[in-house]
Design a protein around this motif. Structure first.
Motif, PDB file in Angstrom:
ATOM      1  N   ILE A  89      -9.633   0.552   6.175  1.00 45.83           N
ATOM      2  CA  ILE A  89      -9.847   1.875   6.767  1.00 45.83           C
ATOM      3  C   ILE A  89     -11.308   2.311   6.576  1.00 45.83           C
ATOM      4  N   ALA A  90     -11.808   2.172   5.340  1.00 47.28           N
ATOM      5  CA  ALA A  90     -13.178   2.630   5.055  1.00 47.28           C
ATOM      6  C   ALA A  90     -14.205   1.774   5.785  1.00 47.28           C
ATOM      7  N   GLY A  91     -14.002   0.463   5.794  1.00 48.43           N
ATOM      8  CA  GLY A  91     -14.979  -0.426   6.426  1.00 48.43           C
ATOM      9  C   GLY A  91     -15.104  -0.138   7.915  1.00 48.43           C
ATOM     10  N   TYR A 109     -17.288  -8.071   6.933  1.00 47.31           N
ATOM     11  CA  TYR A 109     -16.770  -9.310   6.355  1.00 47.31           C
ATOM     12  C   TYR A 109     -15.442  -9.005   5.675  1.00 47.31           C
ATOM     13  N   GLU A 110     -14.369  -9.585   6.189  1.00 46.29           N
ATOM     14  CA  GLU A 110     -13.014  -9.256   5.741  1.00 46.29           C
ATOM     15  C   GLU A 110     -12.329 -10.518   5.207  1.00 46.29           C
ATOM     16  N   GLN A 111     -11.677 -10.357   4.055  1.00 50.17           N
ATOM     17  CA  GLN A 111     -11.037 -11.523   3.445  1.00 50.17           C
ATOM     18  C   GLN A 111      -9.814 -12.015   4.224  1.00 50.17           C
ATOM     19  N   GLY A 113       0.353  -3.388   5.342  1.00 46.22           N
ATOM     20  CA  GLY A 113       0.530  -2.143   4.610  1.00 46.22           C
ATOM     21  C   GLY A 113       1.808  -1.451   5.022  1.00 46.22           C
ATOM     22  N   ALA A 114       1.947  -0.237   4.530  1.00 45.86           N
ATOM     23  CA  ALA A 114       3.144   0.525   4.843  1.00 45.86           C
ATOM     24  C   ALA A 114       2.685   1.869   5.407  1.00 45.86           C
ATOM     25  N   SER A 115       3.188   2.965   4.836  1.00 41.56           N
ATOM     26  CA  SER A 115       2.809   4.255   5.400  1.00 41.56           C
ATOM     27  C   SER A 115       1.534   4.765   4.759  1.00 41.56           C
ATOM     28  N   ILE A 116       0.797   5.550   5.515  1.00 44.45           N
ATOM     29  CA  ILE A 116      -0.395   6.190   4.969  1.00 44.45           C
ATOM     30  C   ILE A 116      -0.486   7.584   5.563  1.00 44.45           C
ATOM     31  N   HIS A 160       1.959   4.490  10.168  1.00 39.62           N
ATOM     32  CA  HIS A 160       2.015   3.154   9.592  1.00 39.62           C
ATOM     33  C   HIS A 160       0.545   2.774   9.410  1.00 39.62           C
ATOM     34  N   ARG A 161       0.179   2.269   8.220  1.00 38.37           N
ATOM     35  CA  ARG A 161      -1.239   1.960   7.979  1.00 38.37           C
ATOM     36  C   ARG A 161      -1.799   1.029   9.059  1.00 38.37           C
ATOM     37  N   GLY A 162      -0.946   0.103   9.499  1.00 40.59           N
ATOM     38  CA  GLY A 162      -1.388  -0.847  10.528  1.00 40.59           C
ATOM     39  C   GLY A 162      -1.749  -0.151  11.830  1.00 40.59           C
ATOM     40  N   LYS A 217     -13.948 -14.024   2.183  1.00 39.72           N
ATOM     41  CA  LYS A 217     -13.624 -13.354   0.921  1.00 39.72           C
ATOM     42  C   LYS A 217     -14.880 -13.301   0.050  1.00 39.72           C
ATOM     43  N   LEU A 218     -15.314 -12.097  -0.201  1.00 37.64           N
ATOM     44  CA  LEU A 218     -16.526 -11.919  -0.996  1.00 37.64           C
ATOM     45  C   LEU A 218     -16.284 -12.386  -2.426  1.00 37.64           C
ATOM     46  N   ALA A 219     -17.206 -13.208  -2.927  1.00 37.25           N
ATOM     47  CA  ALA A 219     -17.117 -13.617  -4.333  1.00 37.25           C
ATOM     48  C   ALA A 219     -18.033 -12.738  -5.166  1.00 37.25           C
ATOM     49  N   GLY A 242     -14.854   4.468   0.183  1.00 31.45           N
ATOM     50  CA  GLY A 242     -13.405   4.296   0.068  1.00 31.45           C
ATOM     51  C   GLY A 242     -12.973   3.949  -1.344  1.00 31.45           C
ATOM     52  N   ASP A 243     -11.873   3.194  -1.436  1.00 29.08           N
ATOM     53  CA  ASP A 243     -11.312   2.866  -2.750  1.00 29.08           C
ATOM     54  C   ASP A 243     -12.284   2.089  -3.629  1.00 29.08           C
ATOM     55  N   ALA A 244     -13.238   1.426  -3.038  1.00 31.13           N
ATOM     56  CA  ALA A 244     -14.239   0.712  -3.851  1.00 31.13           C
ATOM     57  C   ALA A 244     -15.062   1.712  -4.651  1.00 31.13           C
TER      58      ALA A 244
HETATM   59  C1  FAD Z   1      -2.907  -4.591   2.527  1.00 30.24           C
HETATM   60  C2  FAD Z   1      -3.055  -3.132   2.229  1.00 30.24           C
HETATM   61  C3  FAD Z   1      -1.976  -2.299   2.337  1.00 30.24           C
HETATM   62  C4  FAD Z   1      -2.087  -0.957   2.040  1.00 30.24           C
HETATM   63  N1  FAD Z   1      -1.017  -0.152   2.177  1.00 30.24           N
HETATM   64  C5  FAD Z   1      -1.132   1.151   1.935  1.00 30.24           C
HETATM   65  C6  FAD Z   1      -0.041   2.010   2.138  1.00 30.24           C
HETATM   66  O1  FAD Z   1       1.017   1.572   2.518  1.00 30.24           O
HETATM   67  N2  FAD Z   1      -0.196   3.315   1.882  1.00 30.24           N
HETATM   68  C7  FAD Z   1      -1.372   3.830   1.436  1.00 30.24           C
HETATM   69  O2  FAD Z   1      -1.472   5.035   1.222  1.00 30.24           O
HETATM   70  N3  FAD Z   1      -2.431   3.034   1.235  1.00 30.24           N
HETATM   71  C8  FAD Z   1      -2.343   1.723   1.475  1.00 30.24           C
HETATM   72  N4  FAD Z   1      -3.410   0.906   1.296  1.00 30.24           N
HETATM   73  C9  FAD Z   1      -4.631   1.472   0.719  1.00 30.24           C
HETATM   74  C10 FAD Z   1      -5.347   2.350   1.688  1.00 30.24           C
HETATM   75  O3  FAD Z   1      -5.609   1.659   2.856  1.00 30.24           O
HETATM   76  C11 FAD Z   1      -6.607   2.799   1.016  1.00 30.24           C
HETATM   77  O4  FAD Z   1      -6.301   3.494  -0.171  1.00 30.24           O
HETATM   78  C12 FAD Z   1      -7.427   3.781   1.806  1.00 30.24           C
HETATM   79  O5  FAD Z   1      -7.153   3.745   3.157  1.00 30.24           O
HETATM   80  C13 FAD Z   1      -8.894   3.524   1.595  1.00 30.24           C
HETATM   81  O6  FAD Z   1      -9.289   2.429   2.383  1.00 30.24           O
HETATM   82  P1  FAD Z   1     -10.291   1.327   1.936  1.00 30.24           P
HETATM   83  O7  FAD Z   1     -10.807   0.747   3.195  1.00 30.24           O
HETATM   84  O8  FAD Z   1     -11.244   1.849   0.944  1.00 30.24           O
HETATM   85  O9  FAD Z   1      -9.407   0.286   1.171  1.00 30.24           O
HETATM   86  P2  FAD Z   1      -8.388  -0.771   1.782  1.00 30.24           P
HETATM   87  O10 FAD Z   1      -7.581  -0.156   2.834  1.00 30.24           O
HETATM   88  O11 FAD Z   1      -7.714  -1.370   0.625  1.00 30.24           O
HETATM   89  O12 FAD Z   1      -9.321  -1.843   2.489  1.00 30.24           O
HETATM   90  C14 FAD Z   1     -10.110  -2.768   1.796  1.00 30.24           C
HETATM   91  C15 FAD Z   1     -10.339  -3.943   2.711  1.00 30.24           C
HETATM   92  O13 FAD Z   1     -11.200  -4.845   2.045  1.00 30.24           O
HETATM   93  C16 FAD Z   1     -10.649  -6.144   2.115  1.00 30.24           C
HETATM   94  N5  FAD Z   1     -11.099  -6.867   0.930  1.00 30.24           N
HETATM   95  C17 FAD Z   1     -10.695  -6.713  -0.344  1.00 30.24           C
HETATM   96  N6  FAD Z   1     -11.340  -7.557  -1.151  1.00 30.24           N
HETATM   97  C18 FAD Z   1     -12.172  -8.268  -0.365  1.00 30.24           C
HETATM   98  C19 FAD Z   1     -13.107  -9.307  -0.624  1.00 30.24           C
HETATM   99  N7  FAD Z   1     -13.287  -9.801  -1.848  1.00 30.24           N
HETATM  100  N8  FAD Z   1     -13.813  -9.810   0.413  1.00 30.24           N
HETATM  101  C20 FAD Z   1     -13.644  -9.323   1.685  1.00 30.24           C
HETATM  102  N9  FAD Z   1     -12.746  -8.359   1.986  1.00 30.24           N
HETATM  103  C21 FAD Z   1     -12.033  -7.831   0.971  1.00 30.24           C
HETATM  104  C22 FAD Z   1      -9.147  -5.928   2.156  1.00 30.24           C
HETATM  105  O14 FAD Z   1      -8.463  -7.033   2.700  1.00 30.24           O
HETATM  106  C23 FAD Z   1      -9.058  -4.697   3.011  1.00 30.24           C
HETATM  107  O15 FAD Z   1      -9.004  -5.009   4.383  1.00 30.24           O
HETATM  108  C24 FAD Z   1      -3.328  -0.428   1.592  1.00 30.24           C
HETATM  109  C25 FAD Z   1      -4.436  -1.278   1.484  1.00 30.24           C
HETATM  110  C26 FAD Z   1      -4.311  -2.623   1.825  1.00 30.24           C
HETATM  111  C27 FAD Z   1      -5.512  -3.520   1.694  1.00 30.24           C
END
Ligand code: FAD
Length: 820
Positions: free
Chosen positions: A17-19, A40-42, A50-53, A125-127, A147-149, A316-318
C-alpha cells in the motif's frame, strides 16, 4: 555533494500500500522533472493477498487527493449505512464494539468532522485496495521477485542488494517494505520488534456464505471485546465479508517466528474452538468462516529519525511499527506518501529549475520526517502503553464485566488519528522552513532534526563489482551512515583512534575471507563511552576510555573459539557489521577493557589485535616454561606489530630475546627495546650467527615466534632445543610449509596461533598495564575521516613494509601528524 543523473532515480523497496501510494504521490504531486520511479517487490506476482483492511477518513481523503478515485467508490469499499443519512451531523459510526457475552452495545466510534460520506471509514479486501492503487502505477516500473537483502547509501547514491544477487542504483531510496523492513534493518541494525502477545486470525470470503444464517448480524461493522481476546466482523467492498479473531497466543516471539509465517494459513477449527463460548453471533460467524490466515502482531519502538542517511527515508509500516493498532496502518501509509511528496515539491520548487543535490534532498526528507514522525510516535506511545499494561485482576465475573465495560468506555479517543489532516500539519511545519533554510544552508543543522550521522570508511568495489583476489586493490570511500543506537547491555563508544593491521591490507587485495563493502574497515579501536544501554550492569562505564576486544565468539577455551559459528573479527567483513574506522560504534559491555592510563589514544588503538595475537603466540602457545626468565626466544620479522609486542612481553618476562629482520635499522630499534641481539635473515647461515650470540650456558632457543612461515621449520630444527616450540601466527611467505624429519626426531612442536580469547585479551591488557608497556607506533594520521589520501598513504606504508610498529588514525580535525 554530487549532482544527479539527468533523471532523478527514485527506488522504492516494497510495492504494498505504502510503496504504490508513494509512487503515485511522487509522480502526481512532487513536480520533480525527469522523475524515474522504480519499485522492487519481493512477491513473485501481484495477487490479491491479505484480508480486510480499513481506511479511516484521513486515508480516504488522501486517496482522493492522490487522484485514486476508483478506491472511493461504493463498489470497492464498504461503509456502514448508519453514517450516510447524517452527513452534516455528528454521526454515529460504522464501528460498534459489543459486549463479548451479552452482545450489549457498550461504546461506539464516531466521525466528528467528516461531511463527505465517501470519506467515512471504509473497509476493503486489502487486495482490492491494492489493485485500485495499482491501476495508477505503470506496470513496467514494478520489478517482481526482487527481495531486498540490504540497502547501502553513500554521499553519491543508494544501492539495493537483492537476494537474487542483483542490484539497483538510485538517487533516493524509499523503504516501503513493511513491518519487517530490510531497508530499516540496513540502517538501524539493532532495531527489534516485539510480539504484542496477540495473533490475528483473519478471513475474507463471499458474504453470501453468512447471509441469513447469523443471528443479530446487522449491516454495521461489529467488534466484540472479551477480557483478553477480541472478535471483529464486517462487510467489505465487492460483496465480501471478513472475520478477525484476535487472541492471546501463548508462544514466545522466537517460537512464533519459527512456526508462523505472516499470512500463513491457520487452523479454522482452532478459531472456532477459541470462540465457542462467546455469544451466538460470534459463534455462528466462526462456524461459517471457511478458513483463516494468521498474522502475529508485532510492534517496535519509534525510530529516532526517518532519515537515517541523506538519501534514504521510510514510509508505512517500515517507518512506524505500530502493529496494526486502531486499524490505522493503511491510512498512515497513505498520509506518509502524501507528506513525502509535499516535502519534495516544497524543497525543489524553491529554485527554478530545481537543483537536486544531496543537501536539498536531505532537507526535503527532514521536512517529511518532521511532518509525520511526531504523529506516529504519539500512536506508538499509546500502543506500547497497551502492550505493557497488565490486564486488571478481577475477583468475580461481575467485577470482570464492569472492568471490561470501563475499559471499553475509556478507550483512547483516536479522532486525532482517524481525522488527521496531513496537509495542514505539513503547512504548519513548512511555515517554519524559511528560518530552517538559512540554518541548513549554513550547515548548522536543523533545529527539528534529531538525526545523528557519522562518517565511516569502507572498501569500494571497482565499477560496482568485486575484483580478482590478489590482483585487485580496492579503493576506500567515506560514507555518511547513521550513528548506531544502544540496546540491552551495549555501550555507545565515540571512537578516538583506530589502527591498521595486515588483515586490512589483505582485505583491500581481496585476500581475506568474508569481505564486505558494507562494513566499515579496521578492527583496532579506542574510544570513550558516551551512552549506556538500558541493561548495562556497570554504570561506571560512562565517560571511561576503553579499548575494544577486536573479536567475539571466543570466551576462554585455550584450544579455540567456543562459538560454533566461529570467531568474528570486526572490520570489513560480513561476519560483524562493525568496524573501528567510524566515529561511533556499539559494543557489549563485556567486550571492552578500560584503556591503560599510561597509553596515549594512538598507543591504546595500537594494542588490541597485535597485542592479543602476540600474547597468545608467546604466552599461550610457546608455553610458560619457554617464555619465562632464563628462556631464549627468537622473534622473526621484527618491525611488525605482533613481533614488536611479543618482544616487549618477552623482555618484561625476563626472556633473552633475539630478532631477525632484513633491515639493520629495525634490528637496532629492537635492541633499544631490550632485544639481546639480532641478525639479518638475508645473510647466509644467519642461524649459526644467532646461535653464537646466545648467552653462556644456552646452546639453543626454547621457542620461535614467527609470522612468515616459509622455511622456518628447516631453520627451527637447527635453532631449537629438543622439544622446542615454533608458534606460527602468520604465513606471509606462502600458504604451505615443509615439515622435515629432523623436526619430529627432535620433538619440535609447531603450533598454529591466531588471535585470542576474551580471557587472553583481559590478561594481556592487565600485563600491559602492570608493566607499563607502550606499543610501538610507527605513524599517526589525524583526520576527521575525510582524508582518503592520508589514509591511503598509511596503507602504502604497510604495503611497502616501511613501518616500524603500528599505523594509527586519530580522529579529529585533520592536517597534522600528531605527536606520539
Ligand atoms: C501479505 C500482506 C497481507 C496483509 N494483510 C492485512 C490485512 O488483512 N489487514 C490489515 O489491516 N493489514 C494487512 N497488511 C498490512 C497492511 O497492508 C499495512 O499495515 C499497511 O497497509 C501499510 O502498508 P505498507 O505498504 O507499509 O506495508 P505492507 O502492506 O506490508 O507492504 C509491504 C510490501 O513490501 C514487500 N516487502 C517486504 N519485504 C520486502 C523485501 N525484503 N524486499 C522487497 N519487498 C518486500 C511486501 O511483500 C509488501 O508488498 C498486510 C500486509 C501484507 C504484506
Amino acid at each position: 555533494m554530487g549532482e544527479f543523473h539527468p533523471k532523478f532515480r527514485v527506488l522504492i523497496a516494497g510495492a504494498g500500500i505504502a510503496g504504490l501510494a508513494t509512487a503515485i504521490a511522487l509522480a502526481r504531486i512532487s513536480d520533480i522533472p525527469h522523475l524515474d520511479i522504480q519499485l522492487y517487490e519481493q512477491a513473485p506476482e501481484l495477487t490479491e493477498i491479505g484480508a480486510s483492511i480499513a481506511l479511516s477518513p484521513n486515508g480516504m481523503r488522501t486517496l482522493e487527493k492522490l487522484g485514486v478515485h476508483n478506491a472511493l467508490t461504493d463498489e470497492v469499499g464498504y461503509r456502514g449505512p448508519s453514517g450516510i443519512p447524517q452527513i452534516f451531523r455528528r454521526t454515529l459510526a460504522d464501528y460498534t464494539p459489543s459486549h463479548w457475552k451479552t452482545n450489549q452495545v457498550v461504546s461506539v466510534d464516531t466521525h466528528v468532522n467528516v461531511p463527505d460520506p465517501r470519506h467515512h471509514t471504509t473497509r476493503f479486501h486489502r487486495g482490492h485496495l491494492h489493485a485500485a492503487l495499482l491501476e495508477h502505477v505503470p506496470r513496467e516500473s514494478i520489478h517482481l521477485g526482487k527481495k531486498l537483502a540490504r540497502a547501502v547509501a553513500s554521499d553519491d547514491e543508494v544501492v539495493l542488494h537483492f537476494e537474487d544477487g542483483t542490484e539497483a542504483h538510485g538517487d533516493l531510496l524509499i523503504g516501503a517494505d513493511g513491518i519487517k523492513s530490510k531497508t530499516r534493518q540496513s540502517f538501524f541494525p539493532g532495531y527489534k520488534l516485539r510480539f504484542s502477545g496477540k495473533v490475528f486470525a483473519r478471513s475474507t470470503f463471499d458474504a453470501s456464505l453468512i447471509e441469513g444464517k447469523v443471528p443479530g448480524l446487522g449491516a454495521n461493522s461489529l467488534h466484540w471485546w472479551g477480557p483478553k481476546d477480541n472478535f471483529f466482523a464486517s462487510r467489505l467492498g465487492k460483496g465480501q465479508f471478513t472475520t478477525v479473531g484476535a487472541y492471546e497466543d501463548g508462544r514466545s516471539l522466537e517460537e512464533l517466528e519459527k512456526e508462523v509465517a505472516w499470512d500463513q494459513l491457520g487452523n479454522v477449527q482452532l478459531l472456532r474452538e477459541k470462540y465457542k463460548d462467546w455469544n451466538p453471533t460470534v459463534k455462528a460467524l466462526t462456524e461459517l468462516t471457511p478458513y483463516s490466515r494468521l498474522y502475529p502482531n508485532y510492534a517496535g519502538d519509534a525510530l529516532p529519525t526517518w532519515v537515517p542517511s541523506p538519501r534514504v527515508t521510510l514510509v508505512g509500516d517500515a517507518a512506524h511499527t505500530h502493529g496494526g493498532a486502531f486499524t490505522a496502518g493503511g491510512s498512515l501509509a497513505l498520509d506518509d506518501s502524501f507528506a513525502l511528496a509535499l516535502a519534495l515539491k516544497y524543497v525543489f520548487s524553491v529554485e527554478k529549475p530545481p537543483v537536486i543535490t544531496s543537501v536539498s534532498i536531505k532537507r526535503a526528507l527532514e521536512l517529511y520526517d518532521q511532518t509525520r514522525r511526531p504523529h506516529t510516535t504519539k500512536l506508538l506511545t499509546i500502543v506500547h502503553g497497551q502492550i505493557n499494561g497488565k490486564p486488571p485482576v478481577s475477583s468475580s465475573p461481575e467485577e470482570e464485566d464492569s472492568a471490561l465495560i470501563a475499559r471499553m468506555r475509556n478507550r483512547p479517543d483516536t479522532v486525532w488519528l482517524s481525522e488527521h489532516d496531513v496537509a495542514k500539519t505539513f503547512q504548519q511545519i513548512s511555515d517554519l522552513v524559511p528560518t530552517l533554510n538559512a540554518r541548513v544552508f549554513r550547515n548548522e543543522g536543523c533545529p527539528y532534526n534529531h538525526i545523528t550521522m557519522q562518517n565511516a570508511i569502507f572498501l569500494k568495489p571497482i565499477d560496482g563489482k568485486p575484483g580478482k583476489p590478489g590482483q585487485v586493490y580496492y579503493p576506500i570511500i567515506r560514507k555518511t551512515i547513521s550513528q548506531p543506537t544502544v540496546q540491552d547491555s551495549e555501550l555507545l563508544i565515540k571512537l578516538t583512534a583506530a589502527a591498521l593491521n595486515h588483515r586490512d591490507l589483505f582485505l583491500r587485495q581481496h585476500l581475506y575471507p568474508g569481505l564486505s563493502f558494507d562494513t566499515p574497515l579496521l578492527a583496532d579501536g579506542v574510544g570513550t563511552v558516551v551512552e549506556l544501554g538500558p541493561g548495562v550492569k556497570d554504570q561506571s562505564w560512562k565517560g571511561k576510555r576503553v579499548i575494544l576486544n577486536p573479536g567475539t565468539g571466543w570466551k576462554d577455551d585455550p584450544d579455540g573459539p567456543e562459538d560454533p559459528t566461529g570467531y568474528k573479527i570486526m572490520g570489513g567483513t560480513k561476519f560483524d557489521a562493525r568496524g573501528t574506522l567510524q566515529e561511533y560504534v556499539v559494543v557489549d559491555e563485556s567486550e571492552v577493557e578500560e584503556a591503560p592510563t599510561h597509553l596515549s589514544d594512538a598507543e591504546a588503538a595500537a594494542l588490541p589485535l597485535t597485542g592479543l595475537t602476540a600474547w597468545r603466540a608467546l604466552i599461550t602457545n610457546t608455553g610458560d616454561r619457554n617464555s619465562s626468565k632464563n628462556a631464549a626466544v627468537l622473534i622473526t620479522g621484527i618491525g611488525g606489530g605482533v613481533a614488536l609486542m611479543a618482544l616487549q612481553y618477552a623482555v618484561e618476562r625476563g626472556v633473552s630475546v633475539y630478532v631477525t629482520s632484513s633491515s639493520q635499522e629495525k634490528i637496532d630499534k629492537a635492541l633499544e627495546l631490550g632485544a639481546k641481539n639480532g641478525v639479518n635473515y638475508k645473510e647466509d647461515d644467519w642461524e649459526k650467527k644467532l646461535l653464537s650470540q646466545l648467552p653462556p650456558g644456552k646452546s639453543a632457543f626454547d621457542a620461535i615466534v614467527d609470522g612468515a612461515g616459509g622455511n622456518i621449520i628447516e631453520k627451527g630444527v637447527k635453532l631449537l632445543k629438543a622439544g622446542g616450540v615454533i608458534a606460527v601466527y602468520g604465513m606471509t611467505v606462502a600458504p604451505k610449509m615443509n615439515f622435515v624429519a629432523q623436526a619430529f626426531l627432535k620433538n619440535i612442536t609447531v603450533r598454529g596461533s591466531t588471535m585470542g580469547s576474551r580471557k587472553e585479551f583481559k590478561d594481556m591488557v592487565e600485563f600491559v598495564k602492570s608493566h607499563q608497556i607502550h606499543p610501538v607506533v610507527s605513524r599517526v594520521l589525524r583526520t576527521n575521516l575525510d582524508d582518503i589520501t592520508g589514509i591511503d598513504a598509511l596503507f602504502d606504508d604497510m604495503k611497502t613494509g616501511k613501518q616500524f610498529g603500528k599505523l594509527v588514525i586519530e580522529f579529529g580535525e585533520g592536517g597534522a601528524e600528531s605527536k606520539l
